[in-house]
Design a protein around this motif. Sequence first.
Motif, PDB file in Angstrom:
ATOM      1  N   GLN A 149    -114.494 -57.476-128.277  1.00 56.96           N
ATOM      2  CA  GLN A 149    -114.973 -57.276-126.735  1.00 56.96           C
ATOM      3  C   GLN A 149    -115.717 -58.413-126.205  1.00 56.96           C
ATOM      4  O   GLN A 149    -116.735 -59.030-127.223  1.00 56.96           O
ATOM      5  N   PHE A 175    -117.903 -54.682-115.446  1.00 60.71           N
ATOM      6  CA  PHE A 175    -119.083 -54.381-116.159  1.00 60.71           C
ATOM      7  C   PHE A 175    -120.015 -53.361-115.412  1.00 60.71           C
ATOM      8  O   PHE A 175    -120.411 -53.600-114.230  1.00 60.71           O
ATOM      9  N   ASN A 255    -115.887 -44.011-120.568  1.00 60.80           N
ATOM     10  CA  ASN A 255    -115.743 -45.226-121.310  1.00 60.80           C
ATOM     11  C   ASN A 255    -114.428 -44.951-122.393  1.00 60.80           C
ATOM     12  O   ASN A 255    -113.588 -45.620-122.333  1.00 60.80           O
TER      13      ASN A 255
HETATM   14  P1  AMP Z   1    -117.014 -49.567-126.586  1.00 61.89           P
HETATM   15  O1  AMP Z   1    -116.455 -50.256-127.911  1.00 61.89           O
HETATM   16  O2  AMP Z   1    -116.054 -49.452-125.451  1.00 61.89           O
HETATM   17  O3  AMP Z   1    -117.456 -48.166-126.973  1.00 61.89           O
HETATM   18  O4  AMP Z   1    -118.027 -50.704-126.254  1.00 61.89           O
HETATM   19  C1  AMP Z   1    -119.240 -50.586-126.983  1.00 61.89           C
HETATM   20  C2  AMP Z   1    -120.492 -50.610-125.860  1.00 61.89           C
HETATM   21  O5  AMP Z   1    -120.261 -51.951-125.129  1.00 61.89           O
HETATM   22  C3  AMP Z   1    -120.641 -49.628-125.114  1.00 61.89           C
HETATM   23  O6  AMP Z   1    -121.442 -48.582-125.593  1.00 61.89           O
HETATM   24  C4  AMP Z   1    -121.600 -50.122-123.888  1.00 61.89           C
HETATM   25  O7  AMP Z   1    -123.036 -50.326-124.381  1.00 61.89           O
HETATM   26  C5  AMP Z   1    -121.086 -51.492-123.808  1.00 61.89           C
HETATM   27  N1  AMP Z   1    -119.821 -51.489-122.869  1.00 61.89           N
HETATM   28  C6  AMP Z   1    -118.536 -51.304-123.205  1.00 61.89           C
HETATM   29  N2  AMP Z   1    -117.895 -51.320-121.885  1.00 61.89           N
HETATM   30  C7  AMP Z   1    -118.664 -51.710-120.848  1.00 61.89           C
HETATM   31  C8  AMP Z   1    -118.527 -51.690-119.527  1.00 61.89           C
HETATM   32  N3  AMP Z   1    -117.476 -51.706-118.980  1.00 61.89           N
HETATM   33  N4  AMP Z   1    -119.699 -52.210-118.863  1.00 61.89           N
HETATM   34  C9  AMP Z   1    -120.850 -52.199-119.494  1.00 61.89           C
HETATM   35  N5  AMP Z   1    -121.234 -51.907-120.768  1.00 61.89           N
HETATM   36  C10 AMP Z   1    -120.111 -51.660-121.594  1.00 61.89           C
END
Ligand code: AMP
Length: 366
Positions: A149, A175, A255
Amino acid sequence: MVVGILGGGQLARMMTLAGYPLGMKFIVLEPVEDACATPAAMQLQGNYDDEALLAELAEIADVVTYEFENVPARSVEFLNGNVEVYPPAQALAVAQDRLNEKTLFREINIPTPKFAPVKSLAELQQVMEYIGYPAVLKTRREGYDGKGQVVLRSADKLESAWQIMNNKPAIVEEFVNFDREVSVIAVRDRNGHTRCYPMTENTHDNGILRTSITCSHEPVESQAHDYIVRLLDRMEYVGVMTLELFQDGAQLLANECAPRVHNSGHWTQDGATTCQFENHLRAISGLPLGFTNAVGYAGMVNLIGDAPSSDQILVHPYCHLHLYGKEPRLGRKVGHINIQCDDLAVFEAEFRAMQALANNTTAELP
Ligand code: AMP
């Protein structure tokens, strides 16, 4: 009762530790020799899609589960004809694809950040008019712990961001300027009964979970419980599931979900009436569920990279050490410490002491 597990890492290890008192035995399918779970489980060594080994697993096990959501869907389909597999295949299909996941959240009225699917640079440029900056671009599949990402801050960086996706289908999300990240874990048995654990507040560093702390009885907790029960019922789920959320003021935005026991639930080993691992095993093997309430104040600190010496931790009487038997390596989860105490001030002091110990160890690595 013999439980088969796809994956032989620390989550499988902790399942075996919770299952032995219930008279269960374990067999794991795992490619790595001497994996974390093997001291307490038989091991079939090989790949997750090896049909001969899957057939052997189905033959020996009474029920099969998995410790990570990226097991090949075809392996679960293959097993399904021969042995019961929980959580259900639908949960994997949802959790393996961020677009399926967020679409399902929307369908059952669980709020999410604004999102859109993206298949090309042109599409990305177009949808950014709707999503707005900043945003996060993520591969739809196989991303975890923040991998796969990239944060988008301006239009001129879109091309380089799209290259990172390697032309794979992606999803772009607004975000979220969240106040904090929380998660909720719940369990559903074969008869559709559910129980929810207290919500936890989680901190991450470089996308890896560092700490979890229970925050039960806060106003948003009942909202989180409502969301996860909706998800469990919709999927006719059996086992433990985790829902990760962003909290922004009084609002929770989903999320992602994980169809398995989860790092943010490790505190339940020492801080809940029944731990997540035991409740998962109870659910998948058709046993009644145990209470999920927290006993006093509870939290967890991950040990990443290396662990401090055991006596440095255990000299604190409210702290419990869980090591995974792994060699130290930068960024690797090698264990965790659970802190449980009835007195809030003492709990907070112990928690801070464990955080300091864990941080020092991480910093000392080469
Ligand atoms: P994920 O792999 O989707 O769990 O994302 C890993 C980390 O990235 C999350 O625990 C957040 O800290 C950050 N993150 C992911 N998506 C977002 C978002 N849309 N807005 C802000 N931070 C995000």
